[in-house]
Design an enzyme around this catalytic site. Structure first.
Site, short mmCIF file in Angstrom:
data_model
loop_
_atom_site.label_atom_id
_atom_site.label_comp_id
_atom_site.label_asym_id
_atom_site.label_seq_id
_atom_site.Cartn_x
_atom_site.Cartn_y
_atom_site.Cartn_z
N SER A 10 -1.53 -4.84 1.58
CA SER A 10 -0.52 -5.85 1.91
C SER A 10 0.84 -5.18 2.07
CB SER A 10 -0.44 -6.90 0.81
OG SER A 10 0.15 -6.32 -0.34
N LYS A 11 1.76 -5.94 2.61
CA LYS A 11 3.13 -5.46 2.77
C LYS A 11 3.71 -5.10 1.40
CE LYS A 11 7.59 -7.48 3.95
NZ LYS A 11 8.35 -6.36 3.40
N ARG A 12 3.30 -5.89 0.39
CA ARG A 12 3.82 -5.63 -0.95
C ARG A 12 3.40 -4.25 -1.48
NH1 ARG A 12 2.21 -10.08 -4.52
NH2 ARG A 12 2.60 -11.61 -2.89
#
Ligand code: GLU
Length: 517
Positions: free
Chosen positions: A262-264
């Site tokens: 994910s972007k996180r």
């Protein structure tokens, strides 16, 4: 079935920045198409107007152009199967929706959002399907006059796909083999909404793949659950003969732990998950891109190519042409691919080493100019303000094996352009001995006869001097490096002084002796 020309498509929805997983999907489609001598289509799936994000389409095009993934037709590329933007194909979809209704494969549904909500409240597992459809407000339960009346007076409706239970749908996935689904679990998906006169993803996707003569649908694993529905749509239209072959690519997984990348993860572990910097127009927040982080497009391509595909050999470095030559869907894995971003850096470093120094010089010159140094045409003695491109190339030859990104240049090379302003305290404590000042004086005498064009000869002379005096090579040479560089790092010291030249070397040594005593 007659042999058809291979045609694949990359069909993003312009809902934001293109995720690196989407880039990989585009790449694998491209490699597959080119390997087969086929065409690659660029289609924009923008039928969900609520999720449309301005700028996303341009971002996608710019990203793929930067990476060297090319299209043969599609939005912005021409072609005879257009328009390729789904929002410009409303009439086409309308016609096919009507056809499904006429064939009895789809029906009008008038249930309001509130009514559907109410059903969900009563039954959390409520699904609009064969078990429930006859208790709903639709063209299967209303009279045809009533249906006609409602449509004519402009009631909001949807068209739903009438999925018959009791069927087994087999996906012959090129990567996963046979994947079976039971039609009983599928709901009567909405295919069309009168409210915005647009089809949903499923209908538009299938109609377009058919009309654009797509032969292979290569997409991410997250679309696998949609595929049984798509197969049923092909059947409902009577298009089984030209149904594309499906391949669902493995997920990209977190570098650590379980689950989808994910972007996180990128924010947390400090690596980009987007090809280019992206500023979210709604929030203004910046997501970092590979390009701006200093990755070479070739390195990103090479890295992504091996995240889910392997050549079956030990080869790791591939040009795009080599990938096209060797790529095959049956060497793609079904298992998720761990996103090893350290490997991405490794690739960038490898491409750094392969780059020719003149091209690399053009890339690092802006960093040099930013430090107030002007690039000039003619060689001149070191003055900390000017240098030639040829000089930059020589510096690169010495230090590029220490760089991962072009941005690493200045931190590794500043002393080739500017005299040290200060001396690193730790290095001073460790390397500057009481005898260093005296030894530096002697060293300058040893180096005096040289014009600094022959580092090997200078090193030999220095060695002879340390041996004759019993100094051991280490102590004076470490002090010499401290004087020239300002700290303990850098390539071979005689290669450094060869480049900065005799005058500047003497100046630096004398100044160091003055300052450190
Ligand atoms: N529009 C879908 C996406 O955003 C396309 C999925 C597919 O390839 O069918 O990825």
């Amino acid at each position: 079935m007659q042999e058809r020309k291979v045609r694949v498509r990359f069909a993003p929805s312009p809902t934001g920045a293109l995720h690196i997983g989407g880039v990989r999907t585009a790449l694998y489609n491209y490699l597959f198409a080119k390997r087969q001598g086929g065409d690659m289509i660029f289609r924009i799936e923008d039928t969900d107007s609520k999720r449309f994000v301005p700028g996303a389409e341009d971002y996608i095009v710019e990203s793929l152009t930067w990476l060297g993934i090319k299209f043969d037709e599609g939005v912005g590329f021409g072609g005879s199967h257009g328009p390729y933007r789904q929002s410009e194909r409303r009439e086409i979809y309308r016609q096919y929706v009507d056809e499904l209704v006429a064939r009895g494969a789809a029906y009008y549904a008038f249930d309001t959002a509130e009514e559907l909500e109410a059903r969900h409240t009563v039954d959390a597992n409520f699904q609009y399907d064969a078990r429930t459809r006859m208790s709903m407000v639709n063209s299967l339960t209303l009279s045809s006059e009533e249906v006609k009346l409602r449509i004519e007076r402009g009631d909001i409706y949807t068209v739903r796909f009438k999925i018959e239970p009791g069927q087994t749908i087999t996906i012959h996935d090129m990567i996963r083999g046979e994947v079976l689904y039971k039609s009983d679990v599928l709901d009567d998906k909405v295919l069309y909404k009168s409210a915005d006169q647009l089809p949903t993803y499923h209908l538009a996707n299938v109609v377009d793949d058919h009309l654009m003569e797509v032969t292979h649908v290569i997409r991410g694993e997250e679309w696998l659950p949609s595929t049984p529905l798509h197969i049923l749509l092909y059947r409902a239209f009577g298009w089984e003969e030209t149904m594309p072959q499906f391949a669902h690519l493995p997920l990209l997984l977190k570098p650590d732990g379980k689950g989808k990348l994910s972007k996180r993860d990128g924010d947390r572990l400090n690596f980009p998950v987007f090809p280019l910097d992206w500023i979210d127009p709604a929030t203004g927040s910046l997501s970092k891109g590979y390009r701006e982080a200093g990755y070479f497009p070739e390195a990103v391509i090479n890295f992504l190519a091996l995240l889910g595909w392997n050549p079956g050999t030990e080869q790791e470095m591939f040009t795009m042409d080599e990938l096209i030559e060797q790529f095959s869907i049956d060497r793609c894995s079904k298992a998720g691919a761990k996103f090893d971003y350290e490997k991405g850096k490794w690739f960038n470093h490898q491409y750094m080493l392969l780059k020719d120094n003149s091209a690399l010089a053009d890339m690092v010159i802006p960093f040099i100019e930013k430090e107030g140094i002007e690039i000039v045409a003619d060689e001149m003695p070191f003055d900390g303000k000017h240098c030639t491109k040829a000089y930059v190339e020589k510096v690169l030859a010495l230090i590029k094996d220490r760089m991962i990104f072009v941005q690493d240049f200045w931190a590794n090379a500043s002393f080739f352009f500017k005299s040290p302003e200060a001396y690193d305290e730790k290095t001073v404590a460790k390397r500057w001995k009481p005898e260093s000042a005296r030894q530096m004086g002697e060293l300058l005498e040893v180096l005096e006869p040289f014009d600094f064009s022959d580092p090997v000869a200078m090193e030999e002379a220095a060695k002879a001097w340390t041996e004759a005096n019993g100094y051991g090579m280490g102590i004076p040479m470490n002090a010499f490096r401290l004087a020239v560089v300002g700290e303990g790092k850098g390539p071979h010291i005689f290669h450094i002084v060869e480049l900065i030249g005799k005058e500047e070397t003497f100046r630096r040594v004398k100044r160091c002796v003055e300052v450190l005593g």
